[in-house]
Design an enzyme around this catalytic site. Sequence first.
Site, mmCIF file in Angstrom:
data_model
loop_
_atom_site.group_PDB
_atom_site.id
_atom_site.type_symbol
_atom_site.label_atom_id
_atom_site.label_comp_id
_atom_site.label_asym_id
_atom_site.label_seq_id
_atom_site.Cartn_x
_atom_site.Cartn_y
_atom_site.Cartn_z
ATOM 1 N N GLU A 1 -11.081 -4.311 10.576
ATOM 2 C CA GLU A 1 -10.441 -3.407 9.818
ATOM 3 C C GLU A 1 -11.201 -3.462 8.394
ATOM 4 O O GLU A 1 -10.908 -4.548 7.880
ATOM 5 C CB GLU A 1 -8.874 -3.551 9.750
ATOM 6 C CG GLU A 1 -8.270 -2.496 9.059
ATOM 7 C CD GLU A 1 -6.639 -2.498 9.160
ATOM 8 O OE1 GLU A 1 -5.807 -1.892 8.990
ATOM 9 O OE2 GLU A 1 -6.234 -3.895 9.296
ATOM 10 N N GLY B 1 2.378 -4.792 8.114
ATOM 11 C CA GLY B 1 1.466 -5.648 7.314
ATOM 12 C C GLY B 1 0.183 -6.022 8.428
ATOM 13 O O GLY B 1 0.004 -5.372 9.216
ATOM 14 N N SER B 2 -0.365 -7.153 7.833
ATOM 15 C CA SER B 2 -1.455 -7.622 8.725
ATOM 16 C C SER B 2 -1.270 -8.189 10.286
ATOM 17 O O SER B 2 0.035 -8.506 10.456
ATOM 18 C CB SER B 2 -2.240 -8.847 8.179
ATOM 19 O OG SER B 2 -1.344 -9.842 7.925
ATOM 20 N N GLU C 1 4.778 -3.402 12.726
ATOM 21 C CA GLU C 1 3.552 -2.477 12.796
ATOM 22 C C GLU C 1 2.414 -2.946 11.916
ATOM 23 O O GLU C 1 2.635 -3.331 10.878
ATOM 24 C CB GLU C 1 3.783 -0.916 11.972
ATOM 25 C CG GLU C 1 2.557 -0.053 12.094
ATOM 26 C CD GLU C 1 2.716 1.140 11.409
ATOM 27 O OE1 GLU C 1 2.353 1.352 10.192
ATOM 28 O OE2 GLU C 1 3.590 2.194 11.598
ATOM 29 N N ASN D 1 0.850 -1.216 -0.092
ATOM 30 C CA ASN D 1 0.153 -0.154 0.008
ATOM 31 C C ASN D 1 0.940 1.159 0.133
ATOM 32 O O ASN D 1 0.344 2.368 -0.475
ATOM 33 C CB ASN D 1 -1.265 0.116 1.169
ATOM 34 C CG ASN D 1 -0.318 -0.104 2.517
ATOM 35 O OD1 ASN D 1 0.592 -0.705 2.748
ATOM 36 N ND2 ASN D 1 -0.833 0.659 3.448
#
Length: 540
Positions: A409, A255-256, A277, A181
């Site tokens: 999310e 990421g996730s 993160e 992203n």
Amino acid sequence: MFGEIREATDLSTATHTSKTPAARELPRALPADVADRLAKRAVAGGSPSVEVHAPATGAKIVDLPQSSVADVEAAFATARVAQQEWAARPIAERTAVFKRFHDLLLTEQSDILDILQTETGKSRPHAFDEISDVAVNSRYYTRIAKSVLDTHGRRGALPLLTQASEVRRPKGIVAVISPWNYPLALSASDALPAIIAGNAVISRPDNQTALTALWANELAERAGLPAGVWQIVLGRGATIGSELIARADYVDYTGSTAVGRSIGEQAAARLIGCSLELGGKNPMLVLDDADIDKTADGAVRACFASAGQLCESIERIYVHTDVYDRFVAAFVERVEKIRLGANLAFDSDMGSLTFERQLTSITAHVEDARAKGATVLAGGRPRPDLGAYFYEPTVLTGVTRDLDVFAEETFGPVVSIYRATSDDDAIAQANDSDYGLNASVWSRSVSRGRSVAARLNAGSVNVNEGFIAAWGSVDASSGGLGDSGSGRRHGKIGILKYTDTQTIAVQHLLPIAPLPGMSDETWAKTMTLAFRTMRLIGLK
């Protein structure tokens, strides 16, 4: 270099409520020679390869080679040698490389903006946010590196007799596993402090946005970074992710939450450090004294940057009931004016989603909400007339706990608005989440805003801004609480995490032990008196 693409590209922009012709000519993605040149920079054997397409247009970008386990082993072998030579260089030489990198980035930003937009589908203003991020981090770490990484004297065990110093040593090889992203910001901005600290870096970007990371890697070598210090391997995390963790001396992952937990477990098993993160369901609080126009403007920025595909993005807004109707009207008015499009120019406000899976999950959240009684005030539908993965910026009200969008999310351009009866009520609702990455508070009173911010469970809280104030303040650390991760980037910790501490202590004249002929009891009494004396005169 890529000016001809901008002239050839004609992807219409429009407000998200307007119609554009369904039939249109798909623009070229990137010059084939540029894409192929960058792809060849990866440490990858070339077979098998992955075909990558531009999300906004469907045009093929590149056949991307994939790295084998042998390729990963080769990258680490090269990195071990290169890291030793790089770490031996003075800090001033290492920082000089990234000062040049900073200048080249700004000079050649048009090229990377084209690549960023093509790979992600985001609008050009949001692509430029990544240029800003890398530039700010480059300046910051080249400025503070020497003072932070230099050997520092520390107080010794005994005044005058013990001389202690603290040495910072690079970890060795850092694995940077970055998402799709924000492919420039989350590859280069994490790699550069690790490299400045004297490490080698092996990056594994997402296949969809690998060319962006490869471009940054090429730029760093043009700025003077020796070959082998920063290498890039390509492949799915399920294929080579564990191979990286098995060989690295430190892991940096964005990421996730699910994958972050797995990486944390693998790193812990090897007793190496990691920084994670992860996801967020970030709240924004609109207090009863907020400036409604400024708050509505800020909410648009906070919710829809990169089509909401941002861990820091606001997905929940809690508005004091006294200003609820005014805020909602002002916010919806602005959302309906957002221009959708992905031209390689500054003529749209929000771009495309990056993957079909994002479109599917976002659509599912909105349709579940609609079916269970929530109200769609703006947006709420895909826009195939603009491109396969465009989705309108969407505002929901009437969201209840049984809706998927309530706590999960969404990671897209969808925000839910809730009423709050007081500051305490807004804080309680905002803290009702397993996540704790980012939050936002809006008030005319800075002191009140700070007070509310201090009670929110989030690693970063912005007052009168959505996320960029805290994120852009790179002298302050950034990271999440709870399911949003552990570890920090930015600030001094953002470079020190890539180092180990070594203490060197030198003892002068007398040992820290009984003197010849002195009994242990006398030694204990003598030291007791010394400790009391040091306490009285303020010696630590």
